[in-house]
Scaffold this active site. Sequence first.
Site, mmCIF file in Angstrom:
data_model
loop_
_atom_site.group_PDB
_atom_site.id
_atom_site.type_symbol
_atom_site.label_atom_id
_atom_site.label_comp_id
_atom_site.label_asym_id
_atom_site.label_seq_id
_atom_site.Cartn_x
_atom_site.Cartn_y
_atom_site.Cartn_z
ATOM 1 N N PHE A 188 0.806 -1.223 0.000
ATOM 2 C CA PHE A 188 0.000 0.000 0.000
ATOM 3 C C PHE A 188 0.835 1.266 0.000
ATOM 4 O O PHE A 188 0.339 2.334 -0.365
ATOM 5 C CB PHE A 188 -0.926 0.023 1.233
ATOM 6 C CG PHE A 188 -0.201 0.295 2.531
ATOM 7 C CD1 PHE A 188 0.102 1.592 2.923
ATOM 8 C CD2 PHE A 188 0.180 -0.746 3.359
ATOM 9 C CE1 PHE A 188 0.779 1.844 4.117
ATOM 10 C CE2 PHE A 188 0.853 -0.505 4.551
ATOM 11 C CZ PHE A 188 1.154 0.802 4.930
ATOM 12 N N LYS A 212 -1.228 -7.550 -9.145
ATOM 13 C CA LYS A 212 -2.195 -7.410 -8.054
ATOM 14 C C LYS A 212 -1.807 -6.196 -7.218
ATOM 15 O O LYS A 212 -0.873 -6.241 -6.420
ATOM 16 C CB LYS A 212 -2.234 -8.650 -7.155
ATOM 17 C CG LYS A 212 -3.448 -8.631 -6.206
ATOM 18 C CD LYS A 212 -3.252 -9.425 -4.938
ATOM 19 C CE LYS A 212 -2.603 -8.627 -3.834
ATOM 20 N NZ LYS A 212 -3.434 -7.509 -3.307
ATOM 21 N N GLU A 215 -4.936 -3.934 -1.962
ATOM 22 C CA GLU A 215 -6.382 -3.769 -1.830
ATOM 23 C C GLU A 215 -6.737 -2.446 -1.163
ATOM 24 O O GLU A 215 -7.893 -2.018 -1.210
ATOM 25 C CB GLU A 215 -6.980 -4.940 -1.047
ATOM 26 C CG GLU A 215 -6.557 -5.043 0.406
ATOM 27 C CD GLU A 215 -5.232 -5.784 0.599
ATOM 28 O OE1 GLU A 215 -4.931 -6.127 1.756
ATOM 29 O OE2 GLU A 215 -4.516 -6.005 -0.406
ATOM 30 N N CYS A 320 9.781 1.620 3.373
ATOM 31 C CA CYS A 320 10.671 0.521 3.750
ATOM 32 C C CYS A 320 12.104 1.003 3.889
ATOM 33 O O CYS A 320 12.961 0.274 4.391
ATOM 34 C CB CYS A 320 10.584 -0.618 2.736
ATOM 35 S SG CYS A 320 11.125 -0.177 1.089
ATOM 36 N N GLU A 420 9.304 -3.633 13.083
ATOM 37 C CA GLU A 420 9.228 -2.495 12.155
ATOM 38 C C GLU A 420 7.946 -1.723 12.480
ATOM 39 O O GLU A 420 6.847 -2.244 12.304
ATOM 40 C CB GLU A 420 9.210 -2.967 10.704
ATOM 41 C CG GLU A 420 9.181 -1.816 9.712
ATOM 42 C CD GLU A 420 9.148 -2.279 8.266
ATOM 43 O OE1 GLU A 420 9.614 -1.530 7.395
ATOM 44 O OE2 GLU A 420 8.640 -3.387 8.005
#
Length: 538
Positions: A188, A212, A215, A320, A420
């Site tokens: 995301f 993909k 979502e 990240c 994290e």
Amino acid sequence: MLQLSIQRVRTLSCLRPQVFALASSRISTAAEPSSKQRNPPRVPNLIGGKFIESKSSTFLDVINPATQEVVSQLPLTTNEEFKAAVSAAKNAFPSWRNTPITTRQRIMLKLQEFIRRDMDKLALNVTTEQGKTLKDAQGDVFRGLEVVEHACGMATLQMGEYVSNVSHGIDTYSIREPLGVCAGICPFNFPAMIPLWMFPVAVTCGNTFVLKPSEKDPGAAIMLAELALEAGLPEGVLNIIHGTHDVVNAICDDDDIKAVSFVGSNVAGMHIYSRASAKGKRVQSNMGAKNHAIVMPDANVDATINALVAAGFGAAGQRCMALSTVVFVGGSKPWETELVERAKALKVNAGTEPDADLGPVISKQAKERIHSLIQSGVDEGARLLLDGRSIVVPRYESGNFIGPTILSNVTSNMECYKEEIFGPVLLLMEADSLEEAISIVNQNKYGNGAAIFTTSGVAARKFQTEIDAGQVGINVPIPVPLPFFSFTGNKASFAGDLNFYGKAGVNFYTQIKTITQNWKDSTGGSKVNLAMPTSQKS
């Protein structure tokens, strides 16, 4: 090369919610509140060059994290639709792999032109669905655009090797060929950049692709797919499906998919790596991180603090490569007051507001998890220098906002350090020497990136030599390389053999075929020889 007419572009635009439309200038920052919007627009699948509304009976709300408004509804793509997308990609592959590489490059040249043209529309969609500021969203799109630009040179990147006369009259050469159908599973936090890490390199190498998106924010991927079709990408070369764990498992298990690219959490990443690898697929899996900065006593104070604040709190910490942990050699006390003051000065607001420095985190669940990890640090003995948990943003009171938060006296056994956090939380640690600081970083399980701030070339060289992280910054807080290099996280931050983009990315999406040829003037006088062939003259 397939050219879409203006009428077809308009037709495709009409198939999708207004927030995705590229042909229309009427793009709003958000949908109406769900209480007013009786039928939120539905996100389509892309199968065989057509945007098709799913026949699924289950849909998820795509929610604006600053307002809690429903932007659209995303289908859990049915198994039949997933199979159709893979089949479309498989059927498109023979023709696409034989399309001249110069033609494929020209489509990428068109795609980068269209991404530049629609940069603001793409950024607005990213902000609406993901929450980051408009300026940061433009950076999201731009860093993906750089990968598209890199793919425009694929004719050079995909070159093989040739050696003439390796033996008497024998030549050997290698060529790089596409794999077939490849797939990408996206997170995301970078809804434009990560899809652009994947499909442009893959398809320019001659593969076809099933994507993909996350979502939580699928809109940018749909918009990019329309731009790819407008640029001339043939039907079936790029397909998009939606869902959660069921469709991820389907991607891992499908025999027609030859390679899987993933960016996301460690739990999902290791599951995908294990499951897809067990089916014989290539996998590149970028996962979690705990990126450190080591600050030496001789570091430039002003530049270092600005870098720590920007890299620690930018994108609300949802990167990240965020610098989430700072190890101060000689102690953090001299740095704390100014660090807190500059963090306090940051404006927390909806990403569409012009004064926003950081927006909301992606969901209420993420907010609760971040709150919990902050509290665990306090409970385990960390000092809370700045607490952003109680922040309220006027006019966006229901948003998922967390203000900049700083914890000091953090040790490596604390939960807030081991996990994290993925939020706007900066952890301060201390070390007596550079050697001790390097040891702290190297003992952490993650290895995406690390940075040092110093004016000493000796310290910098020691750091770059001894640090165990894939991407190293020297007075650079977020050392993500441009696409002619590769994204080179290591340790628990990456699973696989070949990293994203750059030469490694091209190698990931291609396989080597080696040809050895021998042309003789005549066959007269030759004898059968059953010995192992060598290059020595008999």
